[in-house]
Scaffold this motif. Structure first.
Motif, mmCIF file in Angstrom:
data_model
loop_
_atom_site.group_PDB
_atom_site.id
_atom_site.type_symbol
_atom_site.label_atom_id
_atom_site.label_comp_id
_atom_site.label_asym_id
_atom_site.label_seq_id
_atom_site.Cartn_x
_atom_site.Cartn_y
_atom_site.Cartn_z
ATOM 1 N N GLY A 169 40.540 38.900 46.695
ATOM 2 C CA GLY A 169 41.964 38.706 46.922
ATOM 3 C C GLY A 169 42.801 38.546 45.673
ATOM 4 N N ILE A 170 42.302 39.036 44.539
ATOM 5 C CA ILE A 170 43.042 38.829 43.284
ATOM 6 C C ILE A 170 44.340 39.641 43.237
ATOM 7 N N GLU A 171 44.469 40.660 44.119
ATOM 8 C CA GLU A 171 45.679 41.483 44.116
ATOM 9 C C GLU A 171 46.919 40.694 44.503
ATOM 10 N N ALA A 172 46.733 39.522 45.122
ATOM 11 C CA ALA A 172 47.873 38.704 45.540
ATOM 12 C C ALA A 172 48.416 37.843 44.400
ATOM 13 N N LYS A 173 47.707 37.778 43.303
ATOM 14 C CA LYS A 173 48.106 36.912 42.196
ATOM 15 C C LYS A 173 49.146 37.590 41.304
ATOM 16 N N ASP A 174 50.048 36.776 40.776
ATOM 17 C CA ASP A 174 51.118 37.299 39.921
ATOM 18 C C ASP A 174 50.548 38.019 38.703
ATOM 19 N N GLU A 175 49.430 37.510 38.187
ATOM 20 C CA GLU A 175 48.829 38.119 37.006
ATOM 21 C C GLU A 175 48.363 39.551 37.301
ATOM 22 N N PHE A 176 47.884 39.769 38.523
ATOM 23 C CA PHE A 176 47.456 41.127 38.881
ATOM 24 C C PHE A 176 48.670 42.046 39.019
ATOM 25 N N VAL A 177 49.751 41.534 39.582
ATOM 26 C CA VAL A 177 50.977 42.334 39.721
ATOM 27 C C VAL A 177 51.443 42.798 38.345
ATOM 28 N N ASP A 182 51.487 47.156 34.135
ATOM 29 C CA ASP A 182 51.036 47.610 32.816
ATOM 30 C C ASP A 182 50.295 48.941 32.911
ATOM 31 N N ILE A 183 49.425 49.067 33.912
ATOM 32 C CA ILE A 183 48.645 50.291 34.049
ATOM 33 C C ILE A 183 49.547 51.457 34.449
ATOM 34 N N ALA A 184 50.496 51.215 35.339
ATOM 35 C CA ALA A 184 51.432 52.269 35.727
ATOM 36 C C ALA A 184 52.273 52.719 34.528
ATOM 37 N N MET A 185 52.695 51.773 33.708
ATOM 38 C CA MET A 185 53.458 52.109 32.502
ATOM 39 C C MET A 185 52.584 52.857 31.498
ATOM 40 N N GLN A 186 51.293 52.519 31.447
ATOM 41 C CA GLN A 186 50.348 53.242 30.594
ATOM 42 C C GLN A 186 50.312 54.722 30.987
ATOM 43 N N ASP A 257 44.013 47.394 20.150
ATOM 44 C CA ASP A 257 42.638 46.946 19.903
ATOM 45 C C ASP A 257 41.787 47.030 21.171
ATOM 46 N N LEU A 258 42.428 47.282 22.324
ATOM 47 C CA LEU A 258 41.714 47.356 23.590
ATOM 48 C C LEU A 258 41.876 48.743 24.210
ATOM 49 N N THR A 259 40.841 49.203 24.886
ATOM 50 C CA THR A 259 41.011 50.364 25.755
ATOM 51 C C THR A 259 41.527 49.858 27.099
ATOM 52 N N VAL A 260 41.973 50.765 27.935
ATOM 53 C CA VAL A 260 42.433 50.378 29.271
ATOM 54 C C VAL A 260 41.281 49.763 30.060
ATOM 55 N N ALA A 261 40.076 50.297 29.882
ATOM 56 C CA ALA A 261 38.896 49.751 30.566
ATOM 57 C C ALA A 261 38.631 48.312 30.131
ATOM 58 N N GLN A 262 38.755 48.041 28.836
ATOM 59 C CA GLN A 262 38.527 46.686 28.319
ATOM 60 C C GLN A 262 39.611 45.726 28.801
ATOM 61 N N TYR A 263 40.847 46.205 28.823
ATOM 62 C CA TYR A 263 41.941 45.370 29.327
ATOM 63 C C TYR A 263 41.726 45.047 30.802
ATOM 64 N N THR A 264 41.297 46.039 31.566
ATOM 65 C CA THR A 264 41.030 45.842 32.990
ATOM 66 C C THR A 264 39.924 44.815 33.203
ATOM 67 N N ALA A 265 38.857 44.930 32.441
ATOM 68 C CA ALA A 265 37.729 44.000 32.559
ATOM 69 C C ALA A 265 38.159 42.579 32.208
ATOM 70 N N LYS A 266 39.014 42.447 31.210
ATOM 71 C CA LYS A 266 39.498 41.133 30.784
ATOM 72 C C LYS A 266 40.327 40.481 31.894
ATOM 73 N N VAL A 267 41.244 41.247 32.486
ATOM 74 C CA VAL A 267 42.085 40.708 33.562
ATOM 75 C C VAL A 267 41.224 40.325 34.763
ATOM 76 N N LYS A 269 38.106 39.434 34.842
ATOM 77 C CA LYS A 269 37.346 38.217 34.532
ATOM 78 C C LYS A 269 38.238 36.985 34.628
ATOM 79 N N ASP A 270 39.438 37.084 34.072
ATOM 80 C CA ASP A 270 40.376 35.955 34.102
ATOM 81 C C ASP A 270 40.766 35.576 35.533
ATOM 82 N N LEU A 271 40.838 36.577 36.411
ATOM 83 C CA LEU A 271 41.273 36.332 37.790
ATOM 84 C C LEU A 271 40.110 36.050 38.738
ATOM 85 N N GLY A 272 38.885 36.188 38.234
ATOM 86 C CA GLY A 272 37.723 35.862 39.054
ATOM 87 C C GLY A 272 37.377 36.895 40.114
ATOM 88 N N GLY A 273 37.543 38.158 39.784
ATOM 89 C CA GLY A 273 37.207 39.222 40.737
ATOM 90 C C GLY A 273 36.902 40.513 40.011
#
Length: 306
Positions: A169-177, A182-186, A257-267, A269-273
């Motif tokens: 359910g991490i999609e409901a969090k503001d951080e995921f929004v 960010d990804i759409a702007m990428q 310093d990050l690829t999109v894949a690395q940024y995705t993995a970081k988010v 992990k931070d959101l627990g999903g």
């Protein structure tokens, strides 16, 4: 096949190459434009991403994310003034709502769908044309279901949808929004062609290798290198191709310093999903359409004389 000046000018417009190079390539390709572009690429004269037909038409692209659904649509008109017309914008948003709620299979099916007022989209479009007095067409749309992010750039010049797969359910969090935007702007900024390496068709990779080999053969610095060395160089070039054209392999525009894949993995992990970028769509207003080529001053002068 006779090569006309018009043919040469069209190829020059598509590739930005010189007139003589375009004429030679067309002659060598016996008038086949796709083959001529390939020849120019092999000679290192044309950019990898040709401009074929990317002359802007007017209107707008609109993208919006609803609950568990997202839509991007392009509606074209004759002049750029129309995109600022309130009635035109309202029609675009109404068509988007219809696509979201009724899920038509294509533009033809959309035209037959009913709006909230009871008229069909086709009838609403014809009424709009009567008011604005321009030819207006719904060109294309894409509808995604599931977790999505939408982004509109430049007041409707670009519209992007990104579809995700998530857990916990991490999609409901503001951080995921924020991450989704960010990804759409990428996608808007870096314009990738594919999500990842696995989604690049084998024939595309094969064609890129073929073009790279042809370029090497014409470069004095690489023409006489051993085949094993050329193969190694091609491997490096293909990795660069993936890095430039695959979304997850691109450098993240907000942090190089990050690829999109690395940024995705970081988010994630931070959101627990878990987060997976499943697909995306990027519409550019007028892409592939021919724009009216008019002399506005001459038009006004003609109107005054009339």
């Amino acid at each position: 096949m006779a090569i006309t000046a018009k043919d040469v000018m069209e190829l020059r417009k598509q590739t930005d190459c010189g007139m003589m190079e375009c004429k030679k390539a067309l002659t060598q390709a016996d008038g086949d434009f796709e083959k001529a572009i390939e020849i120019l690429r092999e000679q290192g004269l044309a950019a990898a991403n040709k401009k074929a037909g990317r002359i802007a038409a007017e209107g707008m692209v609109y993208a919006v994310s609803f609950d568990n659904c997202a839509v991007v649509v392009e509606v074209n008109a004759e002049t750029d003034f129309v995109a600022k017309n309130d009635k035109f914008v309202a029609f675009v948003k109404e068509a988007t709502q219809v696509i979201m709620k009724q899920n038509p299979a294509d533009v033809e099916a959309l035209m037959a769908c009913k709006t909230e007022s009871g008229e069909t989209v086709d009838e609403a479009l014809k009424n709009l044309i009567l008011v604005i007095k321009e030819n207006i067409k719904v060109r294309r749309f894409v509808r995604y279901e599931g977790v999505c992010s939408a982004y509109v750039h430049g007041g409707g010049t670009h519209g992007i949808l990104v579809n995700f797969e998530t857990t916990n359910g991490i999609e409901a969090k503001d951080e995921f929004v924020a991450y989704g935007k960010d990804i759409a702007m990428q996608v808007a900024a870096a314009n990738p062609s594919y999500v990842d390496e696995a989604s690049v068709p084998a024939e595309v990779v094969a064609k890129e290798k073929e073009i790279m080999l042809a370029q090497m053969a014409q470069d004095p610095k690489t023409a006489n290198k051993p085949e094993a060395v050329k193969v190694k160089m091609i491997e490096g070039k293909i990795k660069k191709f993936f890095k430039e054209n695959c979304l997850v392999d691109q450098e993240f525009v907000k942090d190089g310093d990050l690829t999109v894949a690395q940024y995705t993995a970081k988010v994630a992990k931070d959101l627990g999903g878990d987060i997976k970028i499943a697909s995306f769509t990027h519409f550019t207003k007028g892409e592939g359409l021919e724009k009216r080529n008019e002399d506005f001053a001459a038009e006004v002068a003609a109107a005054i004389k009339g």
